[in-house]
Enzyme design. Sequence first.
Site, short mmCIF file in Angstrom:
data_model
loop_
_atom_site.label_atom_id
_atom_site.label_comp_id
_atom_site.label_asym_id
_atom_site.label_seq_id
_atom_site.Cartn_x
_atom_site.Cartn_y
_atom_site.Cartn_z
N ALA A 49 -37.62 5.14 45.35
CA ALA A 49 -38.98 5.67 45.28
C ALA A 49 -39.01 6.99 44.52
O ALA A 49 -39.88 7.23 43.68
CB ALA A 49 -39.52 5.86 46.69
N ASP A 52 -38.60 6.15 40.89
CA ASP A 52 -39.85 5.64 40.33
C ASP A 52 -40.84 6.77 40.07
O ASP A 52 -41.57 6.75 39.08
CB ASP A 52 -40.48 4.62 41.28
CG ASP A 52 -39.69 3.32 41.31
OD1 ASP A 52 -39.92 2.52 42.22
OD2 ASP A 52 -38.85 3.13 40.42
N SER A 97 -26.98 -16.08 9.82
CA SER A 97 -25.54 -16.27 9.89
C SER A 97 -25.07 -16.83 8.55
O SER A 97 -25.87 -17.21 7.71
CB SER A 97 -25.21 -17.21 11.03
OG SER A 97 -26.05 -18.33 10.96
N ASP A 135 -14.36 -7.99 11.50
CA ASP A 135 -14.62 -8.59 12.79
C ASP A 135 -15.15 -7.52 13.74
O ASP A 135 -14.40 -6.86 14.44
CB ASP A 135 -13.29 -9.15 13.33
CG ASP A 135 -13.51 -10.45 14.06
OD1 ASP A 135 -14.67 -10.90 14.12
OD2 ASP A 135 -12.52 -11.00 14.56
N LYS A 322 -21.06 -13.12 -2.16
CA LYS A 322 -22.52 -13.14 -2.30
C LYS A 322 -22.86 -13.20 -3.79
O LYS A 322 -22.28 -12.45 -4.58
CB LYS A 322 -23.13 -11.85 -1.73
CG LYS A 322 -22.86 -11.64 -0.26
CD LYS A 322 -23.38 -10.26 0.18
CE LYS A 322 -23.07 -10.04 1.65
NZ LYS A 322 -23.31 -8.63 2.05
N CYS A 443 -1.66 -27.74 48.55
CA CYS A 443 -1.88 -28.35 49.87
C CYS A 443 -1.12 -29.65 50.04
O CYS A 443 -1.08 -30.20 51.15
CB CYS A 443 -3.35 -28.58 50.13
SG CYS A 443 -4.05 -29.94 49.19
#
Length: 712
Positions: A49, A52, A97, A135, A322, A443
């Site tokens: 409170a 806020d 992309s 990267d 490019k 088990c």
Amino acid sequence: MTADPALRARDPATLTEAEAAAELAALAAEIAHHDALYHGKDAPEISDAAYDALVLRNRAIEARFPALIRADSPSRRVGAAAAEGFAKSRHGEPMLSLNNVFSEEEFAEFCASIRRFLGLPAEEKLPFVAEPKIDGLSINLLYEHGAFAKGATRGDGMEGEDVTQNLLTIPSLPKRLRAPYPARIEIRGEVFMDKADFLAFRAAQERAFEEREQRRARGEKLGEAIVIPANPRNAAAGSVRQLDPRITASRPLKLFAYAMGAASEPPADSHHEFLARLKHWGFAVNPLSKRLASEQEAAAFQRSIGEQRASLAYDIDGVVYKIDRLDWQRRLGFVGRAPRWATAWKFPAEQATTRLLDIEIQVGRTGALTPRAVMQPVTVGGVVVRHATLHNEDEIARKDIRIGDTVILQRAGDVIPQILGVVLEKRPRDARPFVFPDHCPVCGSHAIRDGEDVVRRCTGGLICAAQTVERLKHFASRRAMDIEGLGEENIQILFDRDLVHSPAEIFRLHQHREKLLALEGWGDRKVGKLLDAIEARRHVPLERFIFALGIRRIGEQNAKLLARHYHTLEEWRAKMIAAHVVGSEAREELGSIQGIGPAIAEELVEFFAEPRALAALDDLAREAPPLPAEAAGASDSPFAGKTMVFTGTLETMTRDEAEAQAERLGAKVTKSVSKKTDFVVVGTDAGSKATKAAELGVRILTEAEWRQMAAL
Ligand SMILES: [Zn+2]
């Protein structure tokens, strides 16, 4: 900056401009401070409170003095911080992309497609600009009148996250461009970490992690979780996506710029001129970028960069080519989400060879036996690798992998390393073929393969300790019940000490406080905190509860669908038991839920047919009854609470979009028409569903009627 209490007490309406500016600065600093504490889930200093109230005060002052809104204003972050951490930011032009090529032949085909598209004669050369492909994390930077205004991550290509404050901490990011510049321009670049910086950073994170674990053992306050990044790209991305810019500032991040998005005026005629402009404006441009006079030069350039790759300061995974002429770029345009005028020529994934020392079997939550290779440690692409997944027994047999073999490892991007195969010439005489166990190593129950399933599973179910522990880990995990402090390690401890065997017992732990306190390193404070955290999660929404059960094939999405459809645990439980009878109404209903296929329905029915599973569920439900799912969407819509079917082709929206709209309005969307269906929306070429609706007297809507009633 600390707040002036006298100023803080004043009504925003009475502040002068200078006082408002001081108050906004104080609020920005305070709210950022509390955000950082809150984000770390680490002892907030003020109540929600009170927090806020700070946010509202900030908003009120900003509303009165819009000219004083700060670049680091909490109002730009707070709303989003509640949801996902960052505000969304729409790119002026989509961030697309790139398509990939992997060989000289594929590159030649890429060039041929450009020639065909532009109708160029064979003798016309294709000039390219080649740039090493780093990267890292792609970002979009908006400059207005030469000043850095906003920066965002790539996101889905259309919309990313606003990380302006964090990007401001990167030293090589120009805050102002050197004139002349377009009034408004988007610059695209890559944020990355050098390999050496990454290794040092990773080592520091590992140390911090160790220290945190020691604090955990001593029962002390933990502080923020420590993430140990797997590779430089993760490190860069994690650093930029910090909620506290001070953390970003402490990370060794660099930036290369390489492309343009929306611009108020074209700053160049060719890409290589544009790169020169970038340098003039103050950006770092990869010094290895090069203009190639024709496509014939590409292969040699690719080889040369490939040879330098290992000695470069940063990780690259290929070279981007490019088309240099921007007029040609414009004519070529895009196909799908990738430009026709550029491609990434990727290097082969990094490989290494090492010895396979052993194969371990791990047993998962659903009983799957997964083989894992244990290897002599080896470095692949800068990362030390000791383990690799072997997927399943067929994979081991197909590749004829034997213990003692020299194996070829591959690591591509951040993918978990894979074993590609075996170097047969190096196979030692005593190499042993691996015999995949037909019993669970934990088990001892039979481990069998069902039909087409490539996975062998332990049949021990609830008696299998491995499955039980994995299910408990899943149950308490962040995405499921989200019980703070009940991580994998503590679950294992509680299970080993016979304190918890089932989810319900977690909620009975408070009866065993003394036993908990007797555990080594579990002080009063730690035990109290854990019990509080468990208490805080005793009643979670039904969808979380269902997901937490860990039923095979019931992920978060399916859990949500089930919760929305059945609303309460009681209803869901009753219907799942009734659905055991094939052809029953309950089974039909389950099958009609959009997104729940037959295999999922089968898993649910099987789970409820198992008496021990049902007993465990009921035990849990008594301890921790979930909250009913809220009816989604607006209650005043005519579709709220109604069951709807869409059929045929719609003209104005895809069926997926229409169904999503209906769900937002509170409708249940199903696939098949029954007498329980309230509305069938019929597009063109609607088939049997429309006929069946007419037969059953279900109300049929045209697309136009649906749009009108839905107020679309
Ligand atoms: Zn087992």
